[in-house]
Design a protein around this motif. Sequence first.
Motif, PDB file in Angstrom:
ATOM      1  N   UNK A 282     -11.622   3.497  20.745  1.00 33.37           N
ATOM      2  CA  UNK A 282     -10.937   2.531  19.875  1.00 33.37           C
ATOM      3  C   UNK A 282      -9.671   3.139  19.263  1.00 33.37           C
ATOM      4  N   UNK A 283      -9.704   4.437  19.068  1.00 31.01           N
ATOM      5  CA  UNK A 283      -8.579   5.128  18.419  1.00 31.01           C
ATOM      6  C   UNK A 283      -7.386   5.309  19.341  1.00 31.01           C
ATOM      7  N   UNK A 284      -7.541   4.987  20.613  1.00 36.96           N
ATOM      8  CA  UNK A 284      -6.474   5.268  21.587  1.00 36.96           C
ATOM      9  C   UNK A 284      -5.242   4.388  21.440  1.00 36.96           C
ATOM     10  N   UNK A 285      -5.372   3.260  20.747  1.00 35.18           N
ATOM     11  CA  UNK A 285      -4.276   2.283  20.727  1.00 35.18           C
ATOM     12  C   UNK A 285      -3.137   2.602  19.766  1.00 35.18           C
ATOM     13  N   UNK A 286      -3.331   3.547  18.868  1.00 36.03           N
ATOM     14  CA  UNK A 286      -2.320   3.873  17.854  1.00 36.03           C
ATOM     15  C   UNK A 286      -2.609   5.266  17.309  1.00 36.03           C
ATOM     16  N   UNK A 287      -1.609   5.899  16.664  1.00 35.42           N
ATOM     17  CA  UNK A 287      -1.888   7.198  16.048  1.00 35.42           C
ATOM     18  C   UNK A 287      -2.829   7.026  14.855  1.00 35.42           C
ATOM     19  N   UNK A 288      -3.849   7.851  14.798  1.00 34.00           N
ATOM     20  CA  UNK A 288      -4.835   7.696  13.724  1.00 34.00           C
ATOM     21  C   UNK A 288      -5.136   9.013  13.020  1.00 34.00           C
ATOM     22  N   UNK A 289      -5.678   8.834  11.835  1.00 32.33           N
ATOM     23  CA  UNK A 289      -6.294   9.938  11.098  1.00 32.33           C
ATOM     24  C   UNK A 289      -7.688   9.430  10.743  1.00 32.33           C
TER      25      UNK A 289
END
Length: 347
Positions: A282-289
């Motif tokens: 799920x985290x692949x779509x945008x930069x996340x922390x």
Amino acid sequence: MTENKKDILTLSLEEIKEFLVKKGEKAFRAKQIYEWLWKKPVNSFEGMTNISKDLRSLLNENFILQSVHIENMQISKDKTIKVVFELFDGALIEGVLIPTENRATACISSQVGCSLGCEFCATAKMGLGRNLSVGEIYAQVAEIMKLANEKYNLSLTNIVLMGMGEPLLNYDNVLKAMEMVSSEDGLAMSPQRITLSTVGLPRMIKKLADDKVRFNLAVSLHSANDKKRSGFMPVNQRNSLTELRDALIYFNEKTGQRITFEYLLMEGLNDSLKDAKEFAEYCKSFPVKINVIEYNSTSDKRFKRSSNTTFDEFVTFLKARNLVVNIRRSRGMDIDAACGQLAGKKK
Ligand code: SAH
């Protein structure tokens, strides 16, 4: 009486000026009053010590000052302070001061209670009372700022909207309050030090993007699987993870900001390696922390904190996928100041 009086905090400097002139007072007083409201906020007209008694009475007769009063305070062994604020109508909300080595964070509320019904959350059990006004949101920051200073000689460095309520369901007031918090006329805190935490309402997240907000956005994800998430977060039944993802992509594109995900680990519910894998996808779509958070037990025994081993494995898995992961251990546990427990144990 108070019902037909206007909250003075809804007035601009110009409007205060107009009011004063109409009443035969000097216009320059408006600036002083405005400063008492925002720059060095007091919670009663009485506290505006450099203006005359008569003028203070005039204000009192015409306006209310919708502020907050500290009703109770508990200090934890780890220095975390939980504050119970009483509002003008007797409603109670809570805020927390969290001092760490290099920061002092104020955790504040946006609503009395909450309407979203997340199963694991203590505030949800209260249901929704009402939205907080701009002044009530702002004043929590100001009071906690004073506390940080008085108790620990610390300046307030961060604000998180992670207390009671869903900030995006009190959109206008929350934004106005944060605007004043970061304004030079207000507390002059950088918006980068403010984090709004939401259950994740796609439509409102797009609105934040369109309004080009400069504060951080954190989403309480807790599961990247629709079936699971809908199970303990009813809001997900109406707003799927796909819609949420689209809104977050939009937010990231418009603001250039990365997304913070909060992930609360609850035993047997969302803490398996399969859960971690879905989350990483799920985290692949945008930069996340990512903040992986320890669950604080509430009176609801269906939800338990994951074991240390499970916690570590979950975090290790995410880190191996090159994700930025912070661990949020519980603070203020001895005083029930930990998140989601704010509504706990009230008389
Ligand atoms: N409505 C907003 C902000 C308030 S809740 C939101 O959902 O983000 C703030 C955070 O506390 C959320 O991440 C929420 O999921 C978490 N929380 C709720 N109950 C908790 C508990 N018992 N232990 C730890 N965190 C909890």
